[in-house]
Design an enzyme around this catalytic site. Sequence first.
Site, PDB file in Angstrom:
ATOM      1  N   ASN A 116      44.407  32.308  30.175  1.00 15.54           N
ATOM      2  CA  ASN A 116      44.019  32.461  28.549  1.00 15.54           C
ATOM      3  C   ASN A 116      43.020  34.042  27.918  1.00 15.54           C
ATOM      4  O   ASN A 116      42.588  33.931  28.424  1.00 15.54           O
ATOM      5  CB  ASN A 116      42.958  30.989  27.941  1.00 15.54           C
ATOM      6  CG  ASN A 116      41.689  31.164  28.498  1.00 15.54           C
ATOM      7  OD1 ASN A 116      40.998  31.991  27.834  1.00 15.54           O
ATOM      8  ND2 ASN A 116      40.847  31.297  30.001  1.00 15.54           N
ATOM      9  N   PHE A 120      36.606  32.510  22.699  1.00 18.11           N
ATOM     10  CA  PHE A 120      35.339  32.254  22.885  1.00 18.11           C
ATOM     11  C   PHE A 120      35.746  31.594  20.991  1.00 18.11           C
ATOM     12  O   PHE A 120      34.517  32.241  19.650  1.00 18.11           O
ATOM     13  CB  PHE A 120      34.172  32.892  22.484  1.00 18.11           C
ATOM     14  CG  PHE A 120      33.458  32.938  23.587  1.00 18.11           C
ATOM     15  CD1 PHE A 120      34.152  32.394  25.209  1.00 18.11           C
ATOM     16  CD2 PHE A 120      32.445  34.058  24.029  1.00 18.11           C
ATOM     17  CE1 PHE A 120      33.468  33.159  26.127  1.00 18.11           C
ATOM     18  CE2 PHE A 120      31.941  34.496  25.348  1.00 18.11           C
ATOM     19  CZ  PHE A 120      32.140  33.671  26.597  1.00 18.11           C
ATOM     20  N   SER A 188      33.267  35.835  31.062  1.00 14.75           N
ATOM     21  CA  SER A 188      34.668  35.455  30.347  1.00 14.75           C
ATOM     22  C   SER A 188      35.360  36.428  30.149  1.00 14.75           C
ATOM     23  O   SER A 188      34.203  37.453  30.230  1.00 14.75           O
ATOM     24  CB  SER A 188      34.893  34.910  29.045  1.00 14.75           C
ATOM     25  OG  SER A 188      34.528  33.578  29.778  1.00 14.75           O
ATOM     26  N   ASN A 190      37.581  37.805  27.756  1.00 17.63           N
ATOM     27  CA  ASN A 190      37.858  37.832  26.660  1.00 17.63           C
ATOM     28  C   ASN A 190      36.866  38.259  25.462  1.00 17.63           C
ATOM     29  O   ASN A 190      37.207  38.692  24.185  1.00 17.63           O
ATOM     30  CB  ASN A 190      38.479  35.839  26.329  1.00 17.63           C
ATOM     31  CG  ASN A 190      39.416  36.375  27.284  1.00 17.63           C
ATOM     32  OD1 ASN A 190      40.560  36.953  28.183  1.00 17.63           O
ATOM     33  ND2 ASN A 190      39.377  35.101  27.984  1.00 17.63           N
ATOM     34  N   THR A 191      35.509  38.785  25.571  1.00 12.65           N
ATOM     35  CA  THR A 191      35.020  39.116  24.942  1.00 12.65           C
ATOM     36  C   THR A 191      34.927  40.628  25.527  1.00 12.65           C
ATOM     37  O   THR A 191      33.588  40.566  26.753  1.00 12.65           O
ATOM     38  CB  THR A 191      33.533  38.469  25.237  1.00 12.65           C
ATOM     39  OG1 THR A 191      34.231  37.175  24.506  1.00 12.65           O
ATOM     40  CG2 THR A 191      32.431  39.818  24.185  1.00 12.65           C
ATOM     41  N   LYS A 248      27.502  31.483  35.138  1.00 16.68           N
ATOM     42  CA  LYS A 248      28.271  30.893  35.838  1.00 16.68           C
ATOM     43  C   LYS A 248      28.949  32.834  35.652  1.00 16.68           C
ATOM     44  O   LYS A 248      28.956  33.288  35.055  1.00 16.68           O
ATOM     45  CB  LYS A 248      28.946  30.858  34.539  1.00 16.68           C
ATOM     46  CG  LYS A 248      30.215  30.453  34.480  1.00 16.68           C
ATOM     47  CD  LYS A 248      31.117  29.656  34.650  1.00 16.68           C
ATOM     48  CE  LYS A 248      33.207  29.083  33.934  1.00 16.68           C
ATOM     49  NZ  LYS A 248      33.491  28.058  33.612  1.00 16.68           N
ATOM     50  N   ASN A 277      33.736  31.449  37.014  1.00 17.22           N
ATOM     51  CA  ASN A 277      35.569  31.277  35.908  1.00 17.22           C
ATOM     52  C   ASN A 277      36.437  32.282  36.315  1.00 17.22           C
ATOM     53  O   ASN A 277      37.052  31.760  37.245  1.00 17.22           O
ATOM     54  CB  ASN A 277      34.345  33.006  34.650  1.00 17.22           C
ATOM     55  CG  ASN A 277      34.813  32.036  33.675  1.00 17.22           C
ATOM     56  OD1 ASN A 277      36.097  31.713  33.183  1.00 17.22           O
ATOM     57  ND2 ASN A 277      33.362  32.295  32.206  1.00 17.22           N
TER      58      ASN A 277
END
Length: 399
Positions: A116, A120, A188, A190-191, A248, A277
């Site tokens: 994915n 966010f 994460s 993706n940022t 996390k 994660n």
Amino acid sequence: MYPFLFHSVFARMDPERAHGLAFAAIRGAAAAPGVRSAVRLTAAPRHPELRVRALGIDFPGPFGLAAGFDKNAVGIDGLTMLGFDFVEVGTVTARPQAGNEPTRLFRLIPDRALVNRMGFNNDGSAAVAARLARRRYGRRTPYRPNAVVGVNIGKNKSVPESGAVQDYVTATERLAGHADYLVVNVSSPNTPGLRDLQAVRHLRPLLAAVRAAADLPHSPEGRGAAPAGTAARPGAPGPPARVPLLVKIAPDLADEDVDEVADLALELGLDGIIATNTTVARDGLTTAADRVAAIGAGGLSGAPLRDRALDVLRRLHARVGGPDEHGIVLVGAGGIETAEHAWERILAGATLVQGYSGFVYEGPLWPRRIHRGLAELLAASPYATLADAVGADARKAST
Ligand SMILES: Cc1cc2nc3c(=O)[nH]c(=O)nc-3n(C[C@H](O)[C@H](O)[C@H](O)COP(=O)(O)O)c2cc1C
């Protein structure tokens, strides 16, 4: 039944659309009394021996839904109805954001994995805080379980590194009063730049600021009080006086960085660490390399993550010890699909475990299957309680 439904219906649909439909069905079931009773009869956890106390909270069992499934806190009751012992909502950012352009969620079916790059997508901290407050204090509905709800917070994409601490603080100020525990997500993929915040020189001031913001009173009535004009439901647990704070981390941290985060957690008196994660690695996949390449960037979750997530957990446990020693609760996540996987994490030092991808591949009876399996594994083990089993592997190794 579910494997048939998955392969004949869900697997042919866009994964994000399938997620939306499945989640709507779960929420619909929780809102319909007849269906709800039937689901509860089959899915409700019936294993009191799995109860566990952690973070100052009594959990009905150790198995929760990981962040990302219910980003906006809209389906807690339905998810609890299926048997998850706790639900971690989010990631929630200070301000709402749309996330990345679709398509942004992919299945790697031969690997029982997902990739994915959602980025966010969420309604923002004000909307989610209002929803959590309404859930806890709003008009009574016939079915609203007293679920344990963690809130996972992150940074808005548009905020530069220099504004990151303030961004997390804003989200904390709005959400801490509504969370049973709070998670700072710095992992994460993706940022852009988010995972750099795991470096101790960034993480130390970030966690200290979030801790201070979480300790402030959050409404004129004070922390844990019902908003004006409302009353807490009878029997509803208020939020704890001091919200437990967890961080996390990513499975892609080098071992020495995992140790540094563990040391920082000890130094700051953090309440817990979630490991892990999703990963940016793509090693050892069965899915054809050209398909993996075509999918592109994103976080990989599910079975291929299992070994590294377990390694990180073991490393953390070796560094911080059990929850009785330093009060740090380890939460295992990443590739957990069966009760055996969950049990392995508990023996390695996790007091709580979470999953997401397994829910997609295993379906709505998944939490119940994990419970039943864990109860059997506990009964067949030399341990009287789940708490006795936490970290038992490491204790064995050291004797
Ligand atoms: C579609 C998707 C979205 C996710 N979104 C988030 C998120 O917003 N915040 C977060 O901390 N983790 C997020 N995760 C990571 C999961 O919480 C979990 O840590 C990871 O998927 C490993 O567990 P699993 O192998 O059981 O899926 C997401 C995972 C998936 C598959």
